[in-house]
Design an enzyme around this catalytic site. Sequence first.
Site, PDB file in Angstrom:
ATOM      1  N   SER A   6     -10.224  -2.488   3.692  1.00 32.87           N
ATOM      2  CA  SER A   6      -9.565  -3.631   4.318  1.00 32.87           C
ATOM      3  C   SER A   6      -8.675  -3.262   5.499  1.00 32.87           C
ATOM      4  CB  SER A   6      -8.748  -4.407   3.283  1.00 32.87           C
ATOM      5  OG  SER A   6      -7.622  -3.667   2.870  1.00 32.87           O
ATOM      6  N   SER A  40     -11.064  -8.371   4.505  1.00 27.74           N
ATOM      7  CA  SER A  40      -9.701  -8.193   4.017  1.00 27.74           C
ATOM      8  C   SER A  40      -9.221  -9.456   3.306  1.00 27.74           C
ATOM      9  CB  SER A  40      -8.758  -7.871   5.186  1.00 27.74           C
ATOM     10  OG  SER A  40      -7.410  -7.850   4.759  1.00 27.74           O
ATOM     11  N   LYS A  63      -1.169  -3.957   4.027  1.00 30.25           N
ATOM     12  CA  LYS A  63      -1.635  -4.773   5.152  1.00 30.25           C
ATOM     13  C   LYS A  63      -0.703  -4.567   6.337  1.00 30.25           C
ATOM     14  CE  LYS A  63      -4.704  -6.715   2.396  1.00 30.25           C
ATOM     15  NZ  LYS A  63      -6.134  -6.309   2.463  1.00 30.25           N
ATOM     16  N   SER A  99      -9.973   0.619  -0.685  1.00 30.27           N
ATOM     17  CA  SER A  99     -10.948  -0.283  -0.069  1.00 30.27           C
ATOM     18  C   SER A  99     -10.951  -0.087   1.447  1.00 30.27           C
ATOM     19  CB  SER A  99     -10.606  -1.748  -0.394  1.00 30.27           C
ATOM     20  OG  SER A  99      -9.474  -2.167   0.342  1.00 30.27           O
TER      21      SER A  99
END
Length: 268
Positions: free
Chosen positions: A46, A206, A94, A44
Site C-alpha cells: 500500500s 491502499s 500511511k 503489504s
Amino acid sequence: MEQLKELLRKVKAFFSTPYGSFLGLVLALIVIRLFFAEAYNIPSRSMEPTLLQGDFILTNKLAYRFADPRRGDIVVFIYPDSVNQYGREVSFVKRVVGKPGDTVEFHNGFLVINGKPLRYEKVKETPDAVIYKEYIPREGLKPVAHLVRYEKNPPAEALLGRLGVLRGAIPDGACLHLSPYNPNICDRIKVPKGYYFVMGDNRDNSADSRYWGFLPRENITGTPFVVYFSGEVPHLSPDEASPLSGITQLVHALLHPRLDRIGKPLIY
C-alpha cells in the site's frame, strides 16, 4: 557518601561482567522500545514505491509528543476500527495528505489541497503502472516530494477511490461536494479539527481515509525514520498478523534480502 560510592562501584563491576553486560543491553532495549523507538515490518504494497512489502522500519515514538504531524509525513497509527474488525489493535502506515482544516479535492486520482492543484511529474511507466513524483505543500517549508503509483487497469474499488471519499465514511458536514459521477462519493472534503486525512502512496492499492474516514490525532503513534532491513516476503493481511507471522516474515526476508534498501532514510 562512602556507602554510595561503594554501591556505585559494585553496580559498575556487575555491568562489566558478561551477564551484567547482557542484562544492561536488554534493559536498554526495553527502555528504547517503551519510550523512543519501535520496529515494524511492512506487510503489504500500500505504500509502494516509498515503502516496499518486506521493508522493516524503525519508528520515532517521540516525534508527535511535542508537535503535530505535518502534511506529507509518513505516520504509523492504530487503525480506528481495528478492534471491531480484527479483535485487537492493528497498526497501519500511511502518508498525511490533509491536516485539520484542510480541504482536499480529487480529480481522477490527482489531488487539490486548499484550492491549489498539487504538482505531478511523470517519472516512470511500466506495462502495469505509471509512477509520478507528487509534491505535497507545507507552510513555510519546501514541498514534500515523493513517488506515487497509479495502475493502468485499476480494479473497480480503486476507481471509486480516484473519484474521492466514500460518503458514508465521513460526517455529512465534511463532505463539501458530491462527485457528478457517483452520488456516494465526495470529491471535495474538509478535514475536521482533531483529525487527519491519510493515503497510501500506492494510490490504487491502499485501504486508507478514502474508504474508512478520518484518522483521529490520538491514534497516531509515531513516524518511521529508517529502513533497517528489507527482503522479499509474502503478502500479510491485518487479520493474519501475529508474533509468529512476524517471525515468519523476518525469516523470508533474511533468505531473500534486498541489501540496497538497508539504511534508507524516511525523514522528510
